[in-house]
Design a protein around this motif. Structure first.
Motif, PDB file in Angstrom:
ATOM      1  N   VAL A 118     -12.775   3.545  16.320  1.00 19.53           N
ATOM      2  CA  VAL A 118     -11.729   3.661  15.133  1.00 19.53           C
ATOM      3  C   VAL A 118     -10.160   4.417  15.486  1.00 19.53           C
ATOM      4  N   GLY A 119     -10.631   5.650  16.395  1.00 17.34           N
ATOM      5  CA  GLY A 119      -9.915   6.309  17.134  1.00 17.34           C
ATOM      6  C   GLY A 119      -9.510   7.475  15.916  1.00 17.34           C
ATOM      7  N   ALA A 120      -8.450   8.114  16.008  1.00 11.67           N
ATOM      8  CA  ALA A 120      -7.908   9.473  14.915  1.00 11.67           C
ATOM      9  C   ALA A 120      -7.564   8.831  13.855  1.00 11.67           C
ATOM     10  N   LEU A 121      -7.330   9.457  12.734  1.00 10.36           N
ATOM     11  CA  LEU A 121      -7.524   8.602  11.019  1.00 10.36           C
ATOM     12  C   LEU A 121      -6.642   9.512  10.666  1.00 10.36           C
ATOM     13  N   THR A 122      -5.711   9.229  10.115  1.00 14.07           N
ATOM     14  CA  THR A 122      -4.698  10.359   9.269  1.00 14.07           C
ATOM     15  C   THR A 122      -4.871   9.204   8.128  1.00 14.07           C
ATOM     16  N   PRO A 123      -4.069  10.459   6.779  1.00 14.89           N
ATOM     17  CA  PRO A 123      -3.670   9.596   6.170  1.00 14.89           C
ATOM     18  C   PRO A 123      -2.876   8.091   5.022  1.00 14.89           C
ATOM     19  N   LEU A 124      -2.814   7.239   5.148  1.00 16.46           N
ATOM     20  CA  LEU A 124      -2.295   5.829   4.390  1.00 16.46           C
ATOM     21  C   LEU A 124      -1.208   6.608   3.440  1.00 16.46           C
ATOM     22  N   ASP A 125       0.272   6.254   3.884  1.00 17.74           N
ATOM     23  CA  ASP A 125       1.300   6.643   3.442  1.00 17.74           C
ATOM     24  C   ASP A 125       1.308   5.874   1.914  1.00 17.74           C
ATOM     25  N   GLY A 126       1.378   7.274   0.738  1.00 17.91           N
ATOM     26  CA  GLY A 126       1.351   6.893  -0.777  1.00 17.91           C
ATOM     27  C   GLY A 126      -0.325   6.683  -1.281  1.00 17.91           C
ATOM     28  N   GLU A 127      -1.154   7.071  -0.601  1.00 17.89           N
ATOM     29  CA  GLU A 127      -3.172   6.954  -0.263  1.00 17.89           C
ATOM     30  C   GLU A 127      -3.150   7.878   0.082  1.00 17.89           C
ATOM     31  N   PRO A 128      -3.681   8.874  -0.214  1.00 17.58           N
ATOM     32  CA  PRO A 128      -3.833  10.109   0.301  1.00 17.58           C
ATOM     33  C   PRO A 128      -5.294   9.998   1.239  1.00 17.58           C
ATOM     34  N   ALA A 129      -5.837   9.503  -0.383  1.00 19.41           N
ATOM     35  CA  ALA A 129      -7.530   9.120  -0.272  1.00 19.41           C
ATOM     36  C   ALA A 129      -7.831   8.595   1.126  1.00 19.41           C
ATOM     37  N   VAL A 130      -7.320   7.311   1.761  1.00 19.91           N
ATOM     38  CA  VAL A 130      -7.476   6.172   1.883  1.00 19.91           C
ATOM     39  C   VAL A 130      -5.882   6.738   4.055  1.00 19.91           C
ATOM     40  N   LEU A 131      -7.734   6.530   4.722  1.00 14.31           N
ATOM     41  CA  LEU A 131      -7.650   6.718   6.022  1.00 14.31           C
ATOM     42  C   LEU A 131      -7.542   5.966   6.744  1.00 14.31           C
ATOM     43  N   ARG A 132      -6.041   6.394   7.626  1.00 16.47           N
ATOM     44  CA  ARG A 132      -5.414   4.743   8.770  1.00 16.47           C
ATOM     45  C   ARG A 132      -6.115   4.621  10.498  1.00 16.47           C
ATOM     46  N   GLY A 133      -6.863   4.302  10.733  1.00 18.04           N
ATOM     47  CA  GLY A 133      -7.168   4.567  12.559  1.00 18.04           C
ATOM     48  C   GLY A 133      -6.006   3.944  13.074  1.00 18.04           C
ATOM     49  N   GLN A 134      -6.535   4.493  14.177  1.00 15.60           N
ATOM     50  CA  GLN A 134      -5.828   4.273  15.967  1.00 15.60           C
ATOM     51  C   GLN A 134      -6.006   2.732  16.266  1.00 15.60           C
ATOM     52  N   HIS A 135      -6.270   1.525  15.372  1.00 15.63           N
ATOM     53  CA  HIS A 135      -6.448   0.633  16.174  1.00 15.63           C
ATOM     54  C   HIS A 135      -6.520  -0.476  14.623  1.00 15.63           C
ATOM     55  N   VAL A 136      -6.276  -1.544  15.580  1.00 16.50           N
ATOM     56  CA  VAL A 136      -6.219  -2.858  14.167  1.00 16.50           C
ATOM     57  C   VAL A 136      -7.322  -3.781  13.643  1.00 16.50           C
ATOM     58  N   ASP A 137      -8.476  -3.505  14.470  1.00 15.46           N
ATOM     59  CA  ASP A 137      -9.681  -4.193  14.281  1.00 15.46           C
ATOM     60  C   ASP A 137     -10.298  -3.203  13.810  1.00 15.46           C
ATOM     61  N   ALA A 138     -10.302  -2.247  13.180  1.00 12.39           N
ATOM     62  CA  ALA A 138     -11.058  -0.859  12.354  1.00 12.39           C
ATOM     63  C   ALA A 138     -10.762  -0.815  11.330  1.00 12.39           C
ATOM     64  N   GLY A 139     -11.707  -1.981  10.314  1.00 10.34           N
ATOM     65  CA  GLY A 139     -11.592  -2.000   9.435  1.00 10.34           C
ATOM     66  C   GLY A 139     -10.688  -3.437   8.592  1.00 10.34           C
ATOM     67  N   PRO A 140     -10.356  -3.168   7.163  1.00  7.50           N
ATOM     68  CA  PRO A 140     -11.042  -2.036   5.977  1.00  7.50           C
ATOM     69  C   PRO A 140     -12.316  -2.185   5.551  1.00  7.50           C
ATOM     70  N   LEU A 141     -12.879  -1.043   5.525  1.00  2.46           N
ATOM     71  CA  LEU A 141     -13.977  -0.494   5.504  1.00  2.46           C
ATOM     72  C   LEU A 141     -14.450   0.662   4.593  1.00  2.46           C
ATOM     73  N   VAL A 142     -15.551   0.938   4.224  1.00  6.13           N
ATOM     74  CA  VAL A 142     -15.876   1.872   3.420  1.00  6.13           C
ATOM     75  C   VAL A 142     -16.452   2.787   4.868  1.00  6.13           C
ATOM     76  N   LEU A 143     -17.006   4.276   5.263  1.00  3.00           N
ATOM     77  CA  LEU A 143     -16.939   4.612   6.805  1.00  3.00           C
ATOM     78  C   LEU A 143     -17.846   5.725   6.097  1.00  3.00           C
ATOM     79  N   GLY A 144     -19.343   5.726   6.838  1.00  3.93           N
ATOM     80  CA  GLY A 144     -19.863   6.756   6.465  1.00  3.93           C
ATOM     81  C   GLY A 144     -21.348   6.675   5.421  1.00  3.93           C
ATOM     82  N   ALA A 145     -21.734   8.044   5.251  1.00 10.61           N
ATOM     83  CA  ALA A 145     -23.257   7.436   3.996  1.00 10.61           C
ATOM     84  C   ALA A 145     -22.866   8.421   3.290  1.00 10.61           C
TER      85      ALA A 145
END
Length: 403
Positions: A118-145
């Motif tokens: 997934v790479g480094a995660l950064t907040p999505l513009d306008g959606e701080p609770a959503v994280l954006r990965g560095q690559h195009v095939d990582a998500g969308p998903l809920v990651l973690g438990a």
């Protein structure tokens, strides 16, 4: 102890296997008649039945009767016999533990590789609770438990625009609200503990599909006009073979789960009454399954009455001691102890005697105690007036060198 654990593990896996087969047979008919949420809730029956199979069985307690001593001189301290675990149960326990650790290591490696991809995660513009990965095939998903977060691919804003973006984020938000990430964590734990049970892995995959379909239905219920757009958004999503064990994926990997989800989108909406009836049916099925597992649990053994105040009609004397005293112990002038437990017959005689422990050393004091048990005879009632027939008595015997 090892045998008890293995028996409990076997019962739990049998309960899991039977429940998973039942859910696999019921999930699609239940989904068609009562909605995806009812089909998803059916999976709660599996851990419930497994837990019911582990309910403890009450074990009888043994109370020691007064010691029967044949001489006033003290004997050596009683040492419990060394308990040796059978080789096969111990080997099976080691094999199970090794398999569970290997399964855990494999799933942890898959999770670490996915997170690294997934790479480094950064907040999505306008959606701080959503994280954006560095690559195009990582998500969308809920990651973690434990601390699940919504993760989207690097090209999320370009790929999903307008209402399509709202629908995708609404889907992941349903996962968070329902606690699906924690449920997936429990599923992973079951896969590790029951690594040898193929039905557990098959059920885990089917549960993930039902989980996604239930989320789809929740989104469509809130956005009924967007059914077509939702289907087109699913079809435009790139299927990837990379999945995280601790993650709720959009979409589930593979074409068949996607086909099931699209089929659900074409189904007519259900009335609230039908959905409530489905959840009630699920509760009934889960309760019936748990009841059946409970009925199949081994029944507690009937506990014999423990005799603590025996009234002996006959006991061994010094001559009996000399007759049954181990010859090699007498020659070495060695004393010792033995503890036996017996059942009292209707006649007052002792039967089904066995040695609980005896003194350390080469002398067969336990065997001598069993021979002496033939001489004991108990009165029909104890000193406190309780009947003795069918009761159990534990007798410590002190052996002192006969004079």
């Amino acid at each position: 102890m090892i045998s008890t654990f293995l028996e409990a593990l076997t019962r739990a896996n049998l309960a899991l296997a039977a429940t998973i087969v039942a859910v696999l047979l019921l999930r699609q008919p239940v989904r068609r008649r009562f909605g995806p949420l009812a089909a998803y809730a059916l999976w709660l029956a599996a851990p419930l039945c497994a837990l019911v199979s582990l309910l403890p069985v009450h074990a009888p307690t043994t109370v020691m009767a007064p010691a029967v001593e044949f001489a006033a001189t003290a004997a050596r301290t009683v040492a419990p016999a060394a308990a040796k675990a059978p080789a096969l149960p111990l080997l099976l326990l080691i094999l199970w533990a090794a398999g569970a650790l290997a399964a855990l290591a494999l799933l942890a490696l898959r999770q670490a590789r996915f997170v690294r991809a997934v790479g480094a995660l950064t907040p999505l513009d306008g959606e701080p609770a959503v994280l954006r990965g560095q690559h195009v095939d990582a998500g969308p998903l809920v990651l973690g438990a434990l601390r699940p977060r919504i993760v989207v691919p690097a090209d999320f804003e370009a790929r999903f625009t307008g209402e399509a973006r709202v629908l995708v984020l609404a889907h992941e938000a349903v996962h968070l609200r329902r606690g699906d990430a924690a449920i997936n964590g429990l599923v992973v734990a079951l896969q590790c503990l029951c690594w040898f049970n193929p039905l557990v892995h098959l059920g885990a995959r089917a549960l993930r599909v039902d989980q996604e379909i239930a989320c789809d239905a929740a989104v469509i219920e809130r956005h009924p006009h967007a059914r077509r757009l939702y289907a087109e958004t699913l079809l435009s999503t790139v299927l990837t073979a990379k999945t995280a064990p601790l993650g709720c994926h959009w979409p589930a990997a593979g074409p068949h789960p996607l086909k099931e989800r699209l089929t659900m989108l074409n189904a007519a909406s259900l009335t609230p009454l039908r959905r409530k009836a489905g959840l009630a049916l699920v509760a009934l099925v889960a309760s019936a399954g748990a009841g059946a597992v409970w009925a199949a649990n081994p029944a507690p053994a009937v506990e014999p009455a423990v005799i603590t105040r025996p009234d002996w009609a006959q006991k061994p004397d010094g001559n009996d001691l000399a007759r049954y005293y181990p010859a090699d112990a007498a020659a070495a002038k060695a004393g010792g102890r033995a503890m036996i437990t017996c059942t009292v017959a209707v006649t007052g005689d002792l039967e089904n005697c066995r040695v609980l422990r005896q003194s350390e050393g080469p002398y067969a004091f336990g065997e001598a105690a069993l021979q002496l048990s033939q001489i004991f005879r108990m009165q029909p009632k104890t000193l406190d007036g309780q009947p003795t027939a069918g009761g159990e008595v534990t007798i410590p015997i002190v052996f002192s060198v006969p004079q």
